[in-house]
Design a protein around this motif. Structure first.
Motif, short mmCIF file in Angstrom:
data_model
loop_
_atom_site.label_atom_id
_atom_site.label_comp_id
_atom_site.label_asym_id
_atom_site.label_seq_id
_atom_site.Cartn_x
_atom_site.Cartn_y
_atom_site.Cartn_z
N ALA A 2 0.83 -1.21 0.00
CA ALA A 2 0.00 0.00 0.00
C ALA A 2 0.86 1.25 0.00
O ALA A 2 0.55 2.24 -0.66
CB ALA A 2 -0.93 -0.01 1.21
N ASP A 3 1.98 1.20 0.75
CA ASP A 3 2.89 2.35 0.80
C ASP A 3 3.53 2.59 -0.56
O ASP A 3 3.69 3.74 -0.98
CB ASP A 3 3.98 2.10 1.85
N GLN A 4 3.90 1.52 -1.25
CA GLN A 4 4.49 1.65 -2.58
C GLN A 4 3.50 2.26 -3.56
O GLN A 4 3.86 3.12 -4.37
CB GLN A 4 4.95 0.28 -3.10
N GLN A 5 2.24 1.83 -3.48
CA GLN A 5 1.22 2.36 -4.38
C GLN A 5 0.97 3.84 -4.10
O GLN A 5 0.81 4.64 -5.03
CB GLN A 5 -0.09 1.57 -4.22
N ALA A 6 0.97 4.21 -2.82
CA ALA A 6 0.76 5.61 -2.46
C ALA A 6 1.92 6.47 -2.97
O ALA A 6 1.70 7.58 -3.46
CB ALA A 6 0.63 5.74 -0.94
N ALA A 7 3.14 5.94 -2.85
CA ALA A 7 4.31 6.68 -3.33
C ALA A 7 4.25 6.84 -4.85
O ALA A 7 4.59 7.90 -5.39
CB ALA A 7 5.59 5.95 -2.92
N LEU A 8 3.80 5.79 -5.54
CA LEU A 8 3.68 5.85 -6.99
C LEU A 8 2.64 6.89 -7.41
O LEU A 8 2.86 7.66 -8.35
CB LEU A 8 3.30 4.47 -7.54
N GLU A 9 1.54 6.94 -6.69
CA GLU A 9 0.50 7.93 -7.01
C GLU A 9 0.99 9.35 -6.79
O GLU A 9 0.65 10.27 -7.54
CB GLU A 9 -0.76 7.66 -6.18
N ARG A 10 1.82 9.55 -5.76
CA ARG A 10 2.39 10.88 -5.52
C ARG A 10 3.31 11.28 -6.67
O ARG A 10 3.31 12.44 -7.10
CB ARG A 10 3.15 10.90 -4.19
N LEU A 11 4.09 10.32 -7.16
CA LEU A 11 4.98 10.60 -8.29
C LEU A 11 4.19 10.91 -9.55
O LEU A 11 4.57 11.77 -10.35
CB LEU A 11 5.91 9.41 -8.53
#
Length: 232
Positions: A2-11
């Protein structure tokens, strides 16, 4: 996960913000016009006209399974037979086929032969700098430094997905003789130290890249996905 997906969405959101900001100051350029500016008509051999006796561009596409999902970096480019090489002829028609790819790189260089190596390099058409660690403050400052002649004004500022590619198109292509390659490498290293500074990147140590370095093809997929293409 979930953290990786959130980071990807921020990028991805940052990618959209960068495009919006760049659009306020620079005119967007379509992929064909972008590469036609770098490689003017007559730079390469025409398709099927071997009598032209000219070099060609070489693009390399890595299948999706051969790209690290976390970093977007190719796991293998040369030597295992899985990467697909595409010869770019003077018409640049082949570039249209590369738009719908996840990971395709190309150097601003013409080559004799099929391999992207120093001994096959014929002419260099542009110097390109890969600037990482670029958020909105760094993007604004990069443009500011160019406008104030602190940094050389780039011909093209490309949103590579998570960073910037700065293209400096040469007035005349430079022959890639061994001595020239050595001098160009030293020049690129010196300019990298100037361009990559505490205001243009959050990463302290500049990333030094050789003169033969390939860069993601404009119009093809970025590290963020095919729906977030590299844009000029």
């Amino acid at each position: 996960m979930a953290d990786q997906q959130a980071a990807l969405e921020r990028l991805r959101e940052l990618y959209r913000e960068k495009n919006e900001h760049l659009g306020k100051f620079l005119e967007p350029v379509e992929p064909y016009e972008f590469y036609r500016e770098i490689f003017p008509k007559g730079s390469f051999e025409r398709k099927g006209h071997f009598e032209d006796r000219k070099g060609n561009g070489i693009a390399v596409t890595v299948p999706k399974g051969e790209v690290d999902k976390a970093t977007g970096i190719a796991l293998q480019i040369e030597g295992d037979g899985k990467a697909k090489r595409c010869t770019i002829t003077d018409e640049l028609d082949e570039l249209r086929e590369l738009q719908d790819t996840d990971f395709t790189i190309m150097s601003p260089i013409s080559y004799f032969g099929r391999r992207r190596c120093g001994k096959n390099a014929r002419y260099l058409y542009a110097l390109v700098f890969d600037l990482d660690g670029v958020g909105m403050p760094q993007l604004r400052d990069t443009l500011h430094q160019m406008n104030k002649d602190i940094l050389p004004q780039a011909t093209f500022v490309v949103n590579s997905g998570t960073g910037l590619h700065l293209y400096y198109v040469l007035k005349e292509p430079v022959p890639m003789y061994p001595h020239n390659q050595k001098c160009l490498k030293e020049l690129k290293y010196a300019l990298t130290r100037q361009i990559w500074n505490k205001f243009t990147s959050t990463i302290k140590e500049p990333q030094m890249q050789g003169i033969l370095q390939g860069f993601r093809v404009v119009g093809s997929g970025s590290k963020l996905g095919r729906e977030y293409p590299v844009r000029a």
